[in-house]
Design an enzyme around this catalytic site. Structure first.
Site, short mmCIF file in Angstrom:
data_model
loop_
_atom_site.label_atom_id
_atom_site.label_comp_id
_atom_site.label_asym_id
_atom_site.label_seq_id
_atom_site.Cartn_x
_atom_site.Cartn_y
_atom_site.Cartn_z
N ALA A 105 0.87 -1.10 0.16
CA ALA A 105 0.10 0.00 0.00
C ALA A 105 0.73 1.20 -0.02
O ALA A 105 0.28 2.30 -0.26
CB ALA A 105 -1.07 -0.05 1.35
N VAL A 222 -1.81 -8.85 -8.06
CA VAL A 222 -1.03 -8.02 -9.00
C VAL A 222 0.37 -8.24 -9.13
O VAL A 222 1.02 -8.16 -9.98
CB VAL A 222 -1.45 -6.53 -8.75
CG1 VAL A 222 -0.89 -5.56 -9.66
CG2 VAL A 222 -2.89 -6.23 -8.79
N ASP A 252 -2.97 -5.92 -19.89
CA ASP A 252 -2.64 -6.36 -21.13
C ASP A 252 -3.81 -5.99 -22.13
O ASP A 252 -3.72 -5.90 -23.09
CB ASP A 252 -2.19 -7.85 -20.97
CG ASP A 252 -1.09 -7.90 -20.19
OD1 ASP A 252 -0.05 -7.05 -20.24
OD2 ASP A 252 -1.28 -8.63 -19.06
N HIS A 280 0.84 -13.85 -17.55
CA HIS A 280 1.18 -12.32 -17.61
C HIS A 280 2.74 -12.46 -17.71
O HIS A 280 3.44 -12.17 -16.82
CB HIS A 280 0.58 -11.62 -16.37
CG HIS A 280 1.09 -10.04 -16.40
ND1 HIS A 280 0.89 -9.13 -17.33
CD2 HIS A 280 2.17 -9.40 -15.74
CE1 HIS A 280 1.31 -7.81 -17.12
NE2 HIS A 280 2.19 -8.32 -15.83
#
Length: 440
Positions: A105, A222, A252, A280
């Site tokens: 964060a 992520v 993407d 990814h």
């Protein structure tokens, strides 16, 4: 107006540190001003929140026992004040508050994302939100800075902000977990080493989610390598449906839409049904066969097959690396936007006939893709946070051969992290070093 003072006690029985910093706004009726500095607060710590009030209000100290397993992480500043949401609901058509936990964060991606979450842009203008921010020991002051900015932004929907370094605290009752934090790939580090280091982070976070998060928590991973990290996370959270875990491939998809729009000479909103298949990484497959422009198949609008198979595909696969060369750092703002897009695709009904891309668990998929990995595929949602896989897609030899290459890579990554998924001894036989953008 109620004014909060944080008065810590001296009870210390647990070695786990949770950091908090409170701003004390002291009434002018108090003769001596007090200042509080940042210091660790053990999880078993008892804290007392007192209110300095006007003569028309009743002072009612509240004692909170922080060693209660259901205790929320320590709140921050103005967010420590108690809000009677039920009373406010009598005059506002607000929904029940939701809890969103964010790891990493204090990083650049979160710095863009958190303010979108707090503003109502993601979950809607009638959705109160509690943010739980997870950082490291080194980033705790930066987390405080983020909390200060959120505090100063005066978002009416943002009802709580909590910061901490323990996922078992920060993930308490989370309904959404956005797992951004991961270690970058250092000089000389092999891909297998990155998988192991970050895999350990996501194994621990999966265990924490399994123990303390909502049973229907939605998880978006992520941190890279996000597909395999998502697999590790879900394998360590057996009490949470595997279907609830996602690996972010929406950026993407957005990049693919951008390139198709540019080539066709149209704006982005004319491009639909774009799928990113697979990992990814640079083996990802941007699907132009099923995509549409103005409702027509892409290949009817863009007749340059060589461009589609070579330049278009490579541009999407390597866009992140090119951005790093230009910008000097990996994408942050566009990644945050794609996280917003990914969430909104799950909480908003998918437009008729369209779909979106997300990395999800493959068990039971209708395409013949290998089971038990996390693979980006086309999905639709009714807006309830759930999704279903799209069935009406077509394949040709070119598309299927590319999909199998990405599948092989993910199966190899899975073998490489077997020690983190409870499936035995790791064997790393990665087919190639398809470096992810931002790893270096």
């Amino acid at each position: 107006m109620a004014v909060a003072e944080f008065i810590p006690s001296s009870s210390f029985t647990n070695k786990t540190n949770v950091y908090s910093s409170q701003f004390s706004y002291v009434s002018t009726q108090i003769s001596q001003k007090r200042r509080f500095s940042l210091r660790p607060l053990p999880r078993s710590h008892y804290s007392q929140i007192c209110c300095s009030v006007t003569s028309k209000e009743v002072q009612a100290p509240t004692v909170v026992q922080t060693d209660d397993p259901k205790k929320k992480p320590e709140c921050y500043g103005v967010f420590c004040l108690t809000y009677d949401l039920k009373a406010e609901e009598e005059t506002k058509s607000w929904k029940k508050m939701i809890t969103v936990s964010v790891s990493g964060a204090a990083g650049m991606i979160a710095n863009h994302l958190l303010f979108k979450l707090a503003s109502g842009e993601v979950f809607g203008p009638d959705q109160p939100i509690a943010l739980r921010l997870l950082g490291s020991e080194r980033s705790i002051q930066a987390l405080e800075g983020v909390a200060m900015e959120l505090e100063d932004s005066l978002y009416p929907l943002l009802r709580e902000v909590n910061i901490g370094t323990d996922p078992y605290e920060v993930f308490q009752d989370a309904e959404w977990a956005l797992l951004i934090g991961a270690k970058p790939r250092g000089p000389g580090m092999e891909r297998a080493g990155l998988l192991d280091i970050n895999g350990q982070i996501f194994a621990e976070q999966g265990k924490a989610l399994n123990d303390v998060a909502s049973r229907n928590v939605k998880v978006i991973v992520v941190g890279n390598p996000c597909n395999t990290n998502a697999l590790i996370c879900l394998k360590n959270a057996p009490n949470i449906p595997a279907k609830n875990f996602h690996a972010l491939t929406r950026l993407d998809e957005n990049r693919a839409k951008c390139q198709l729009a540019l080539k066709a000479g149209v704006f982005y909103d004319k491009v639909s049904n774009v799928t990113i298949w697979g990992n990814h990484s640079t083996t990802q497959v941007p699907d132009f066969l099923n995509a549409k422009i103005n409702g027509l198949p892409v290949k009817e609008v863009i007749k340059d097959t060589k461009w589609l198979e070579e330049e278009f595909t490579e541009k999407v696969q390597k866009r992140g690396g090119v951005l790093i060369q230009k910008w000097g750092r990996s994408s942050a703002a566009s990644t945050a936007v794609s996280i917003v897009d990914a969430i909104r695709s799950l909480v908003t009904p998918t437009p008729e006939g369209d779909w979106f891309s997300t990395g999800v668990y493959t068990s039971g998929n209708p395409y013949g893709i290998a089971e038990d990995i996390v693979f980006s595929m086309p999905c639709r949602s009714k807006g309830d946070g759930d999704y279903e896989l799209v069935k009406e897609v077509i394949f040709d030899d070119y598309l299927w051969s590319r999909i199998k290459k990405s599948e092989d890579e993910l199966l190899a990554e899975k073998r490489c992290v077997a020690h983190l998924t409870g499936e035995g001894i790791a064997v790393c036989d990665l087919p190639g070093d398809t470096m992810l953008p931002g790893e270096m």
